[in-house]
Design an enzyme around this catalytic site. Structure first.
Site, PDB file in Angstrom:
ATOM      1  N   ASP A  82       0.544  -1.119   0.004  1.00 31.79           N
ATOM      2  CA  ASP A  82      -0.044  -0.024   0.053  1.00 31.79           C
ATOM      3  C   ASP A  82       0.806   1.217  -0.108  1.00 31.79           C
ATOM      4  OD1 ASP A  82      -2.348   1.465   0.101  1.00 31.79           O
ATOM      5  OD2 ASP A  82      -2.413   1.410   2.437  1.00 31.79           O
ATOM      6  N   SER A 212     -12.791   3.809   4.881  1.00 27.34           N
ATOM      7  CA  SER A 212     -13.343   3.413   6.139  1.00 27.34           C
ATOM      8  C   SER A 212     -14.370   4.305   6.503  1.00 27.34           C
ATOM      9  CB  SER A 212     -12.151   3.510   7.203  1.00 27.34           C
ATOM     10  OG  SER A 212     -11.233   2.320   7.304  1.00 27.34           O
ATOM     11  N   ASN A 252     -10.182   0.000   0.047  1.00 31.94           N
ATOM     12  CA  ASN A 252      -9.255  -0.144   1.313  1.00 31.94           C
ATOM     13  C   ASN A 252      -9.897   0.270   2.382  1.00 31.94           C
ATOM     14  OD1 ASN A 252      -7.513  -0.585  -1.119  1.00 31.94           O
ATOM     15  ND2 ASN A 252      -6.135   1.014  -0.377  1.00 31.94           N
ATOM     16  N   ILE A 253      -9.606  -0.709   3.511  1.00 32.97           N
ATOM     17  CA  ILE A 253      -9.996  -0.710   4.768  1.00 32.97           C
ATOM     18  C   ILE A 253      -9.078  -0.628   6.008  1.00 32.97           C
ATOM     19  CG2 ILE A 253     -11.641  -1.323   6.642  1.00 32.97           C
ATOM     20  CD1 ILE A 253     -13.241  -2.379   4.076  1.00 32.97           C
TER      21      ILE A 253
END
Length: 307
Positions: A82, A212, A252-253
């Site tokens: 990432d 998120s 993405n989280i």
């Protein structure tokens, strides 16, 4: 089962109108919680490693933890870098066994971003490794990634960028942001922009960073047990589900996992003041990770039973 490329995952996600969760990992308990949730829901998984995670745990430790986790599952799992800051970091993780990397040149001028991304693509593709790039800029803070402003992705530039770099997926900016403080007013995503990009690049996998939802249950719990997390506000889950039904194949989280872990650890220590065995509170944290990831798989991503 060995680590895999995201290619088949994203082809299925695009055709099926769902997304794959990319969950940030930092230690054993997070990896275990994610893997347990994925196994119970029969979901494909992307476990991603930031620069901060590589500093904290060490790349070698993370790879060995992943090897242990893979011995206990038949799920398709991607190990992804990432926010790779430069070619050298991407090369290190490719040589170390990662099956996907993100090169983040979004802070660079357009032509320089193209040149850097192309350099990574050429090296990665020779090794059979997937490359994600980023065009546009998300506001907010995530470890070493800091921006005070949104720069939404231009659809025409996106087409040119993908053509000139050969990158396999593209993270775009449509209103999400890094960290726990994403919105002060009403939360909105620019779906018109997403639709235009999707129509100009059919079947091409789009990525959402900073996605998120900052689940308020855990914000409240953490604050009840001594935290000071005021005004944290994330991306509503119905907006993410809508994005997953379009061209977005990877979401993405990270923050939601951190908040869940922090909240339950604070609660455990407050309610068990004599406890000093880390297995007690880290065990509760692992359960919280599992439940958070299961919730995302079922209710947000839509990728349950898609492995």
């Amino acid at each position: 089962m060995p680590l895999v490329s995201p290619k088949e995952m994203f082809e299925g996600a695009y055709a099926g109108g769902y997304a794959i969760g990319a969950f940030n990992v930092n230690n054993m308990e997070i990896i275990q919680g994610i893997m347990e949730a994925g196994s119970e829901e029969n979901s494909p998984l992307i476990l991603q490693v930031s620069a901060g995670a590589r500093k904290y745990a060490g790349q070698g430790y993370i790879i060995k933890l992943m090897e242990a986790a893979l011995q206990e599952t038949d799920l398709p799992v991607v190990l992804h870098l990432d926010h790779g800051a430069n070619f050298e970091i991407c090369k290190e993780v490719i040589d170390g066994g990662f099956t996907s990397v993100m090169i983040d040149g979004s802070h660079l001028p357009f032509k320089e971003n193209i040149a850097l991304t192309r350099q990574v693509v050429e090296y990665a593709h020779d090794k059979g490794v997937w490359v994600e790039a980023e065009l546009g800029r998300l506001a907010g803070v995530e470890e070493d990634v800091v921006s005070e402003e949104h720069i939404y992705t231009d659809p025409d530039e996106a087409v040119e960028f993908v053509e000139k770099t050969g990158c396999d997926s593209l993270a775009i900016a449509i209103g999400t942001s890094h960290g726990a403080y994403k919105f002060t007013g009403e939360a909105r995503l620019d779906f018109d922009r997403l639709d235009k990009i999707g129509s100009m690049m059919p079947k091409y996998p789009i990525v959402l960073h900073g996605a998120s939802s900052v689940v308020q249950e855990y914000v409240t719990m953490a604050n009840e047990y001594g935290a000071e997390i005021g005004g944290a506000k994330g991306v509503p889950e119905d907006l993410l589900r809508k994005a997953a039904s379009k061209a977005v194949c990877k979401i993405n989280i990270d923050t939601d996992i951190r908040l869940a872990m922090t909240a339950v650890i604070r609660k455990f220590l407050a309610e068990n003041p004599a406890a000093f065995d880390p297995r007690g509170y880290l065990g509760e944290a692992r359960k919280a990770v599992k439940e958070m990831v299961r919730h995302k798989i079922v209710n947000v991503l839509g990728c349950s039973n898609k492995a």
